[in-house]
Scaffold this active site. Structure first.
Site, PDB file in Angstrom:
ATOM      1  N   GLY A  12       0.821  -1.210   0.000  1.00  0.00           N
ATOM      2  CA  GLY A  12       0.000   0.000   0.000  1.00  0.00           C
ATOM      3  C   GLY A  12       0.847   1.249   0.000  1.00  0.00           C
ATOM      4  N   GLU A 172     -18.078  17.640   2.753  1.00  0.00           N
ATOM      5  CA  GLU A 172     -17.299  18.351   1.750  1.00  0.00           C
ATOM      6  C   GLU A 172     -17.896  18.157   0.354  1.00  0.00           C
ATOM      7  OE1 GLU A 172     -13.018  18.315   4.095  1.00  0.00           O
ATOM      8  OE2 GLU A 172     -13.523  16.625   2.806  1.00  0.00           O
TER       9      GLU A 172
END
Lengths: 420, 420
Positions: A12, A172
């Site tokens: 990752g 948002e």
């Protein structure tokens, strides 16, 4: 000589993975980062790509560029599938990668809580492709509604936009959508914008669980002032692409559901030998080792850390980057033959969310209890620009934000998924 | 009142279509622009998206934004399929659009000259999606080659990049590819870059047919200096995704063929009532009317104009924008009941092509016969920045070009077509 270097594998390239690799890069070890994408994604700004504020490559940074000067760091583009701890290899769709120590920093994916219809018809908000899909889809809805002169019901459905989840991402996204719509209103000369609506659905009885009740109230007020319909205690039961059905049986007609209501660890961590806890996260001990599995560590969203806290640590970037430091030191201790590892302690640095152009809330646990409005938005902008990778990216992003603040225009409004 | 305004329909939002609409916007007419994309594409810079210099939205500009202040201009997002001149309607995949006068400015598409295998396996260079595909594919080839430790032949095939066509697009693409490869070389610590090669294939015996023999020679020299293998008189007969077969039977092993060797008019113009000439372009008279069809005009790449010139006018932006002026004036004459229309005369303003960072050739027919090198590159940059639409786009593009010139880095190197 080089063969004797310990092989560190990091799965990752999110905030945790990159932080880890940068530290290991300076040591006498071989590092391999595995990721299915060739870029590090600045996830907190995904909503800006989905609402045509930023370009894709402004929040995505080539992984190899971080390690241009580190010949001991190699990138391996593949999808991790599991860890075989016996044979000390990471399993991927491009073959096995051997390790001496592996750290899982693989992050999280959208959690639809088993609702297959919802998963099929709504948009996740975790990958760059998803953000671009949302942008293309939303813009397309306006173009299609503009051509739909017969079916008024369908036109309204196309012009109804629903964001599920009252966390930072949902807030948002809903705020940025209302601003995008204001821009579009100036350019669709014949469309009736009284038909356009943005809805924010939250299953709990308030938004932004991590901030104070005061800031929660303020956030809802700002959203409402921006024209967002805020629905609290609204639990989605189903969505067929045309209508949301709530647990209480009522419906909301919409062609657009953006799902920011939950995440879970990437599924492959269940195939790494350890136990998984809530949200599919792999359980780690105080030293960030996967419990019961030798030489395997885990950090960030994919790790379940609950030691001395009432709940597992939250899935936010600061947890991952703080854990990266301790995981690094602990692996290096093992490399050097020390068995006494360091325990991890999380420092909560507060949280912030922006609600649109010039508006944000900041919940700072120590220095200042809370901030709102333009000053909070500046703080938000400053923190995010500092953390964005890459010199030219920071400058072009800063420029676009200023342009967006003053002109209100969004030039990124292009639909890119048209075939031929 | 509004119903009595003449309805002007423009098919295509390229250089010609936008230039037309801007003129009609100021008149007492109703204008509808039809395009299958919601953006105007700055095609001359497609090669920069395909080589990770610019972002997609830096060369694509929302069509509606041009006409924000013109309530009499409407955008209709659809794929044109033909013109029914009897019924005065444009046929599209989203229904019919009625007109009093229609101007076809629909542009061109890639011409594979009937070679179906080549079409299937190689990349066109005419749309934004194609440019993004090329970027994703080229970057992917390096990642895959880096993991290919067994099959050396396949690895070499992945690292061999072929551009077909020695026109401006092919030259620019080949030059930009070599520079992209230099950037990648710094970041692939274990890949053997002596295996990497870029080939430019041209069927004729020279490149850039529109410039002087002197500039042609210079261009080939610069390309060779940049490491491009230039193959003249190389005629492609077939490509199966692994090897190009030439007309003389020889082969070139490659996983990447970028086809910039020819264009033809978009096929739907054949369905507009007129006759088509070479390249499928619809034949127009001296006044830019489609021959034999009332109230239908055509300009730019899709129009075949041959009056007083040995060949049809070239498929370049200046032809389209100059034709747009005359087509506009002629339509307005008809609107005002005048039957005496103006004949079109093309003014050749010269041509230019860039061969990479700081290198270009400019063939200016009048003021200065020819320019090369850095000064030519500055001229190229200046002209293209001036023509790029949108204030923030110009500034961010200028910044990226400077950044690219001095640092040689390309932060747009992200692979965006990964499905989870």
């Amino acid at each position: 000589m080089a063969d004797k270097q310990p092989r560190i594998v990091i799965v990752g390239a999110g905030f945790g993975g990159i932080a880890l690799a940068k530290q290991f890069a300076r040591e006498d070890v071989q590092v391999t980062i595995i990721d299915r994408h060739n870029f590090h994604l600045f996830q907190p700004l995904l909503y800006q790509v989905s609402t045509a504020i930023l370009s894709e490559d402004e929040i995505a940074y080539p992984i190899r560029t971080f390690f241009r000067d580190n010949a001991n760091v190699e990138f391996f583009m593949a999808k991790a599938q599991g860890v075989d701890a016996e044979r000390h290899v990471v399993l991927t769709d491009h073959g096995e990668v051997p390790y001496d120590y592996v750290i899982l920093a693989a992050g999280a994916t959208t959690n639809f809580f088993g609702m297959e219809n919802v998963e099929k018809h709504s948009f996740g908000m975790k990958t760059l492709a998803e953000a671009t899909h949302i942008r293309n889809h939303v813009l397309h809805m306006f173009e299609r509604a503009n051509k739909e002169l017969v079916d008024a019901e369908e036109r309204k459905r196309m012009l109804t936009f629903v964001v599920v989840g009252g966390g930072a991402t949902g807030i948002e996204e809903a705020g940025a959508l209302t601003e995008l719509i204001q821009v579009l209103q100036k350019e669709f000369h014949h469309l009736d914008f009284s038909q356009v609506s943005v809805h924010l659905l939250e299953a709990m009885d308030t938004v932004l669980p991590m901030v104070s009740p005061n800031l929660q109230k303020h956030t809802i007020e700002v959203l409402k002032k921006k024209g967002v319909h805020v629905h609290l205690q609204a639990q989605v039961a189903d969505y067929d692409g045309k209508a949301i059905t709530f647990k209480d049986g009522t419906q909301l007609q919409t062609r657009t559901v953006i799902w920011a209501a939950g995440i879970k660890a990437v599924p492959f961590v269940a195939n790494c030998g350890g136990q998984t806890g809530r949200g599919g996260r792999i359980i780690v001990d105080e030293q960030l080792r996967v419990e019961g599995v030798k030489d395997v560590f885990a950090i960030g969203d994919c790790a379940y850390f609950q030691h001395g806290t009432p709940r597992a640590l939250p899935t936010v970037a600061p947890v991952a980057t703080q854990e990266a430091k301790v995981a690094f030191r602990n692996v290096m201790k093992l490399v050097h033959g020390q068995q006494e590892l360091e325990a991890f302690h999380y420092k909560d640095l507060g949280s912030m969310a922006t609600i649109g152009r010039g508006e944000a809330v900041v919940n700072k646990t120590k220095i200042n209890p809370e901030l709102t409005g333009f000053i909070a938005w500046c703080a938000w902008m400053f923190v995010h620009l500092l953390r964005l990778a890459g010199a030219h990216t920071n400058v072009t992003v800063a420029m676009k934000w200023c342009w967006n603040l003053f002109s209100g225009t969004r030039l990124g409004r292009i639909i890119t998924n048209i075939q031929d």
